[in-house]
Design a protein around this motif. Structure first.
Motif, PDB file in Angstrom:
ATOM      1  N   ARG A  38       2.132   1.734  -3.492  1.00 53.04           N
ATOM      2  CA  ARG A  38       1.032   2.267  -4.319  1.00 53.04           C
ATOM      3  C   ARG A  38       0.840   3.757  -4.059  1.00 53.04           C
ATOM      4  O   ARG A  38       0.662   4.547  -4.991  1.00 53.04           O
ATOM      5  CB  ARG A  38      -0.258   1.510  -4.010  1.00 53.04           C
ATOM      6  CG  ARG A  38      -1.457   2.021  -4.764  1.00 53.04           C
ATOM      7  CD  ARG A  38      -2.702   1.289  -4.314  1.00 53.04           C
ATOM      8  NE  ARG A  38      -3.878   1.775  -5.001  1.00 53.04           N
ATOM      9  CZ  ARG A  38      -5.092   1.687  -4.494  1.00 53.04           C
ATOM     10  NH1 ARG A  38      -5.301   1.119  -3.326  1.00 53.04           N
ATOM     11  NH2 ARG A  38      -6.121   2.146  -5.168  1.00 53.04           N
ATOM     12  N   LEU A  39       0.887   4.160  -2.806  1.00 47.25           N
ATOM     13  CA  LEU A  39       0.735   5.567  -2.451  1.00 47.25           C
ATOM     14  C   LEU A  39       1.841   6.406  -3.085  1.00 47.25           C
ATOM     15  O   LEU A  39       1.583   7.458  -3.663  1.00 47.25           O
ATOM     16  CB  LEU A  39       0.748   5.721  -0.931  1.00 47.25           C
ATOM     17  CG  LEU A  39       0.530   7.122  -0.386  1.00 47.25           C
ATOM     18  CD1 LEU A  39      -0.855   7.638  -0.744  1.00 47.25           C
ATOM     19  CD2 LEU A  39       0.706   7.114   1.127  1.00 47.25           C
ATOM     20  N   ARG A  40       3.073   5.925  -3.021  1.00 45.47           N
ATOM     21  CA  ARG A  40       4.211   6.640  -3.615  1.00 45.47           C
ATOM     22  C   ARG A  40       4.097   6.731  -5.136  1.00 45.47           C
ATOM     23  O   ARG A  40       4.670   7.623  -5.746  1.00 45.47           O
ATOM     24  CB  ARG A  40       5.516   5.955  -3.232  1.00 45.47           C
ATOM     25  CG  ARG A  40       5.871   6.132  -1.778  1.00 45.47           C
ATOM     26  CD  ARG A  40       7.178   5.486  -1.446  1.00 45.47           C
ATOM     27  NE  ARG A  40       7.466   5.637  -0.028  1.00 45.47           N
ATOM     28  CZ  ARG A  40       8.234   4.842   0.662  1.00 45.47           C
ATOM     29  NH1 ARG A  40       8.841   3.822   0.076  1.00 45.47           N
ATOM     30  NH2 ARG A  40       8.429   5.046   1.947  1.00 45.47           N
ATOM     31  N   GLN A  44      -1.067   6.609  -6.119  1.00 46.30           N
ATOM     32  CA  GLN A  44      -2.292   5.882  -5.788  1.00 46.30           C
ATOM     33  C   GLN A  44      -3.136   5.522  -7.006  1.00 46.30           C
ATOM     34  O   GLN A  44      -4.313   5.886  -7.107  1.00 46.30           O
ATOM     35  CB  GLN A  44      -3.111   6.663  -4.767  1.00 46.30           C
ATOM     36  CG  GLN A  44      -3.750   5.763  -3.777  1.00 46.30           C
ATOM     37  CD  GLN A  44      -4.192   6.490  -2.531  1.00 46.30           C
ATOM     38  OE1 GLN A  44      -4.291   7.716  -2.478  1.00 46.30           O
ATOM     39  NE2 GLN A  44      -4.486   5.726  -1.511  1.00 46.30           N
ATOM     40  N   ARG A  53       0.833  -1.211   0.000  1.00 43.18           N
ATOM     41  CA  ARG A  53       0.000   0.000   0.000  1.00 43.18           C
ATOM     42  C   ARG A  53       0.867   1.260   0.000  1.00 43.18           C
ATOM     43  O   ARG A  53       0.531   2.248  -0.656  1.00 43.18           O
ATOM     44  CB  ARG A  53      -0.966  -0.009   1.192  1.00 43.18           C
ATOM     45  CG  ARG A  53      -2.072  -1.042   1.048  1.00 43.18           C
ATOM     46  CD  ARG A  53      -3.165  -0.869   2.074  1.00 43.18           C
ATOM     47  NE  ARG A  53      -2.720  -0.987   3.452  1.00 43.18           N
ATOM     48  CZ  ARG A  53      -2.643  -2.136   4.130  1.00 43.18           C
ATOM     49  NH1 ARG A  53      -2.969  -3.282   3.550  1.00 43.18           N
ATOM     50  NH2 ARG A  53      -2.245  -2.135   5.386  1.00 43.18           N
ATOM     51  N   THR A  98      -5.576   3.446  -9.378  1.00 38.34           N
ATOM     52  CA  THR A  98      -6.731   2.638  -8.988  1.00 38.34           C
ATOM     53  C   THR A  98      -6.379   1.159  -9.046  1.00 38.34           C
ATOM     54  O   THR A  98      -5.439   0.742  -9.735  1.00 38.34           O
ATOM     55  CB  THR A  98      -7.929   2.889  -9.925  1.00 38.34           C
ATOM     56  OG1 THR A  98      -7.588   2.423 -11.235  1.00 38.34           O
ATOM     57  CG2 THR A  98      -8.325   4.357  -9.948  1.00 38.34           C
ATOM     58  N   GLU A  99      -7.146   0.373  -8.329  1.00 40.58           N
ATOM     59  CA  GLU A  99      -6.948  -1.077  -8.371  1.00 40.58           C
ATOM     60  C   GLU A  99      -7.129  -1.582  -9.796  1.00 40.58           C
ATOM     61  O   GLU A  99      -6.409  -2.474 -10.238  1.00 40.58           O
ATOM     62  CB  GLU A  99      -7.904  -1.777  -7.410  1.00 40.58           C
ATOM     63  CG  GLU A  99      -7.564  -1.543  -5.959  1.00 40.58           C
ATOM     64  CD  GLU A  99      -8.530  -2.202  -5.001  1.00 40.58           C
ATOM     65  OE1 GLU A  99      -9.515  -2.840  -5.443  1.00 40.58           O
ATOM     66  OE2 GLU A  99      -8.295  -2.090  -3.779  1.00 40.58           O
ATOM     67  N   CYS A 111       3.747  -0.009 -10.338  1.00 42.47           N
ATOM     68  CA  CYS A 111       3.890   1.154  -9.459  1.00 42.47           C
ATOM     69  C   CYS A 111       5.184   1.921  -9.731  1.00 42.47           C
ATOM     70  O   CYS A 111       5.542   2.826  -8.986  1.00 42.47           O
ATOM     71  CB  CYS A 111       3.848   0.712  -7.991  1.00 42.47           C
ATOM     72  SG  CYS A 111       2.221   0.170  -7.441  1.00 42.47           S
TER      73      CYS A 111
END
Length: 74
Positions: free
Chosen positions: A23-25, A28, A20, A30-31, A67
């Protein structure tokens, strides 16, 4: 009576937290965007991010690359 929430192994939950953060870095995404980039379903991405599933090396590599990271670092 509602079912108790399933519990997952602590290392698996902690690893999901690291995913997570990655992903934030990455801004973010979407899935669904991650799933498209990884070649898997959105539910698979959700399961990885929520600690319901520990990724295979192939899924982990695809997630990290989606990512913008390097799988070698993982």
């Amino acid at each position: 009576m509602p079912k108790p929430a399933p519990s997952f192994p602590q290392p698996q939950v902690e690893f999901a937290e690291q995913l997570r953060v990655l992903r934030l870095r990455a801004g973010q995404p979407t899935e669904q965007a991650l799933a498209n980039a990884m070649g898997c379903g959105r539910t698979t991405v959700s399961d990885l991010l929520n600690g319901r599933r520990f990724p295979s090396w192939e899924l982990l590599s695809a997630f990290v690359e989606a990512c913008g990271g390097s799988p070698r670092d993982w």
